[in-house]
Write a protein that holds these residues in place. Structure first.
Motif, PDB file in Angstrom:
ATOM      1  N   PRO A 113      49.091 112.316 -53.012  1.00 23.42           N
ATOM      2  CA  PRO A 113      48.976 111.979 -54.609  1.00 23.42           C
ATOM      3  C   PRO A 113      48.397 110.075 -54.283  1.00 23.42           C
ATOM      4  CG  PRO A 113      51.032 111.931 -53.434  1.00 23.42           C
ATOM      5  CD  PRO A 113      50.041 112.195 -52.015  1.00 23.42           C
ATOM      6  N   SER A 115      49.227 107.455 -56.025  1.00 28.76           N
ATOM      7  CA  SER A 115      50.114 107.277 -57.166  1.00 28.76           C
ATOM      8  C   SER A 115      51.098 106.530 -56.147  1.00 28.76           C
ATOM      9  CB  SER A 115      51.643 108.450 -57.639  1.00 28.76           C
ATOM     10  OG  SER A 115      52.243 108.714 -55.832  1.00 28.76           O
ATOM     11  N   GLY A 116      50.315 105.446 -55.584  1.00 26.78           N
ATOM     12  CA  GLY A 116      51.205 104.424 -55.148  1.00 26.78           C
ATOM     13  C   GLY A 116      50.914 103.836 -53.607  1.00 26.78           C
ATOM     14  N   CYS A 179      52.653 116.990 -54.779  1.00 24.51           N
ATOM     15  CA  CYS A 179      53.177 115.586 -55.876  1.00 24.51           C
ATOM     16  C   CYS A 179      52.108 115.819 -57.123  1.00 24.51           C
ATOM     17  CB  CYS A 179      53.739 114.865 -55.798  1.00 24.51           C
ATOM     18  SG  CYS A 179      54.549 114.847 -53.914  1.00 24.51           S
ATOM     19  N   GLN A 180      51.470 114.563 -57.509  1.00 24.66           N
ATOM     20  CA  GLN A 180      50.818 114.518 -58.782  1.00 24.66           C
ATOM     21  C   GLN A 180      49.391 114.389 -58.842  1.00 24.66           C
ATOM     22  OE1 GLN A 180      48.628 111.450 -58.043  1.00 24.66           O
ATOM     23  NE2 GLN A 180      47.299 112.172 -59.926  1.00 24.66           N
ATOM     24  N   TYR A 252      47.037  98.895 -62.117  1.00 28.74           N
ATOM     25  CA  TYR A 252      48.828  99.620 -61.928  1.00 28.74           C
ATOM     26  C   TYR A 252      49.187  98.815 -60.463  1.00 28.74           C
ATOM     27  CZ  TYR A 252      52.735 101.429 -62.288  1.00 28.74           C
ATOM     28  OH  TYR A 252      54.390 101.977 -61.773  1.00 28.74           O
ATOM     29  N   GLN A 257      54.636  99.690 -59.268  1.00 29.70           N
ATOM     30  CA  GLN A 257      55.213 101.023 -58.872  1.00 29.70           C
ATOM     31  C   GLN A 257      55.752 100.902 -57.757  1.00 29.70           C
ATOM     32  OE1 GLN A 257      54.577 104.398 -60.274  1.00 29.70           O
ATOM     33  NE2 GLN A 257      53.709 105.010 -58.649  1.00 29.70           N
ATOM     34  N   LEU A 304      46.328 100.991 -58.754  1.00 25.93           N
ATOM     35  CA  LEU A 304      45.530 102.679 -59.298  1.00 25.93           C
ATOM     36  C   LEU A 304      44.631 101.289 -60.055  1.00 25.93           C
ATOM     37  CD1 LEU A 304      48.413 105.356 -59.519  1.00 25.93           C
ATOM     38  CD2 LEU A 304      47.489 104.342 -57.436  1.00 25.93           C
ATOM     39  N   TYR A 309      45.391 105.911 -64.273  1.00 26.82           N
ATOM     40  CA  TYR A 309      46.675 105.716 -64.478  1.00 26.82           C
ATOM     41  C   TYR A 309      47.216 106.317 -66.039  1.00 26.82           C
ATOM     42  CZ  TYR A 309      51.340 103.668 -64.869  1.00 26.82           C
ATOM     43  OH  TYR A 309      53.006 103.240 -65.702  1.00 26.82           O
ATOM     44  N   THR A 312      47.226 109.297 -66.797  1.00 24.22           N
ATOM     45  CA  THR A 312      47.595 110.735 -66.126  1.00 24.22           C
ATOM     46  C   THR A 312      48.648 110.346 -67.096  1.00 24.22           C
ATOM     47  OG1 THR A 312      46.196 110.397 -63.921  1.00 24.22           O
ATOM     48  CG2 THR A 312      49.106 111.022 -64.177  1.00 24.22           C
ATOM     49  N   THR A 355      60.376 115.388 -59.728  1.00 28.71           N
ATOM     50  CA  THR A 355      59.805 116.857 -60.513  1.00 28.71           C
ATOM     51  C   THR A 355      61.182 117.868 -61.253  1.00 28.71           C
ATOM     52  OG1 THR A 355      57.569 116.366 -60.065  1.00 28.71           O
ATOM     53  CG2 THR A 355      58.454 118.811 -60.269  1.00 28.71           C
TER      54      THR A 355
END
Length: 435
Positions: A113, A115-116, A179-180, A252, A257, A304, A309, A312, A355
């Protein structure tokens, strides 16, 4: 402004950190009688606690030096086999000289991912896969370290990277989205199928991903829907300050995050740090190390790109573009029904608060032309989001099922020309939860 305030806070705290570090060094001297007193132990614990909560956490190492293959311990070496300014494709190369006999283990591309957290968050995922697979992973770069001259990076670029890396590895690659990136993996495979790409993956394993966030929406999903895209752009996007290489790049920030992650379970994190202080006072080294190992990884965050970001958020969480059939890649509609020859396995966690149950399983409905006996869904009881790809249940219950699923796909494709046409699986080991 968020980023500049964050950097200013670190700058202001730097002299204090130096002073605290010096005091801690004095208290750690073996011949300092004051250090053995209750007050001295509390003061030393406070110094270490302060350093832990105020320092920057850099990118951790994978640290996977060895693995066991066929009962033999072999060395593992990290090799970059492909690279772009935004990502390295890392191969965990096992020492062939130490392997017993000729092995033809499946190639697995783990899409980490973005995502951070860094890809090292999947250290446990890689470790469990290494004994039986040739493992590759997408090691995404921190946006604050990428000069603005290197250009943009959005969701389309993310999908392009998956396609490019799959082609680098060649036919019969198994792609695992954690995940993402499950949405991007599904879109990439659909695109490759639509052009009859000879490097279409043999299988895709989608784990705890937001394929359709309308199913059992979580707090994260509801937040994304409750705010406009302009709100996210105005409130969470910042530009990278000096002296970082990515100066002036809109991002981002990872620390924002992380703030979101922490506030979701704030009481648990506060209690963990209170326990850390108590264990430092007691000298409970094992508990302190366990805490620090976890937070060294958890608190290491990356930025990111703003365009990735925001795209998404809009595509996945607001427009639900993939399940609605309106998602596009480079201007072409993503049609998951084009996928016919790639086996599909989805995995969810019963207690996943990121999720919701059913969101990943939705991929089976979208991939309507994959034969039913090439589809497997598994829901792991008793695990949350992190437990889907790390921890005891991952090692003992989830990963063995993935291993058998991949082996079954390999077995069924083994006698076909170039592995181009998948056949139906009748291997009992993969029938864990048919759709």
């Amino acid at each position: 402004m968020h980023y500049y305030a964050y950097e200013l806070a670190h700058t202001v705290l730097s002299p204090l950190r130096v002073g605290v570090s010096g005091l801690r060094s004095i208290l750690d001297m073996p011949f300092n009688p004051f250090a053995m007193t209750p007050y001295g132990r509390h003061l030393a614990a406070a110094c270490e606690f302060f350093e832990n909560v105020t320092r920057r956490y850099g990118k951790p190492d994978f640290g996977l030096k060895t693995t066991r293959v066929g009962g033999v311990e072999v060395d593992v070496h990290e090799r970059i086999v492909a690279a772009t300014p935004f990502c390295n494709l890392v191969h965990f190369k096992r020492d062939e000289n130490a392997l017993t006999g000729i092995r033809h283990d499946p190639k697995v591309l783990i899409v980490a991912p973005m995502s951070g957290h860094y890809a090292t968050l999947l250290r446990g995922t890689v470790k469990a896969m290494l004994p039986d697979h040739e493992v590759y992973i997408t090691d995404w770069s921190d946006a604050r370290d990428i000069p603005l001259a290197m250009g943009r990076f959005d969701l389309d670029d993310f999908i392009d990277h998956i396609i490019q890396f799959t082609r680098v590895l060649g036919p019969d690659t198994h792609v695992m989205g954690v995940c993402q990136p499950t949405v991007a993996v599904l879109a990439a495979v659909a695109h490759m199928a639509s052009i009859d790409d000879p490097c279409q993956p043999a299988s895709m394993i989608l784990m705890g991903g937001p394929i359709d966030t309308r199913r059992n929406p979580t707090a994260v999903n509801k937040l994304a829907e409750s705010r406009s895209l302009a709100w996210f752009e105005n409130n969470v996007i910042s530009t990278v300050p000096l002296p970082h290489a990515g100066f002036m790049r809109p991002v981002y920030p990872g620390f924002m995050q992380l703030t979101g992650f922490m506030t979701m379970n704030l009481e648990r994190h506060m209690n963990a740090h209170v326990d850390l202080f108590k264990n430092l006072v007691k000298g409970d080294c094992d508990s302190v190390k366990q805490h620090q190992d976890f937070y060294d990884e958890y608190l290491a965050v990356m930025d990111l790109t703003a365009e990735f970001y925001l795209q998404t958020v809009k595509t996945v969480f607001q427009d639900h573009a993939l399940p609605e059939g309106t998602m596009t890649h480079r201007g072409v509609r993503v049609d998951c029904s084009e996928i016919r020859d790639t086996a599909l396995m989805t995995i969810e966690g019963e207690r996943d608060d990121i999720t919701g149950i059913g969101q990943t399983q939705a991929a089976h409905d979208l991939c309507s032309n994959i034969p039913e006996d090439l589809k497997v869904h598994y829901m792991q009881e008793g695990v949350g989001h992190y437990g889907v790809f790390n921890g005891t249940r991952w090692r003992t219950e989830i990963q063995p099922r993935i291993r058998e699923f991949i082996r079954a796909v390999e077995y069924e494709r083994g006698d076909l020309p170039n592995g181009r046409t998948a056949r139906r699986m009748h291997h009992p080991a993969v029938a864990v939860s048919p759709v």
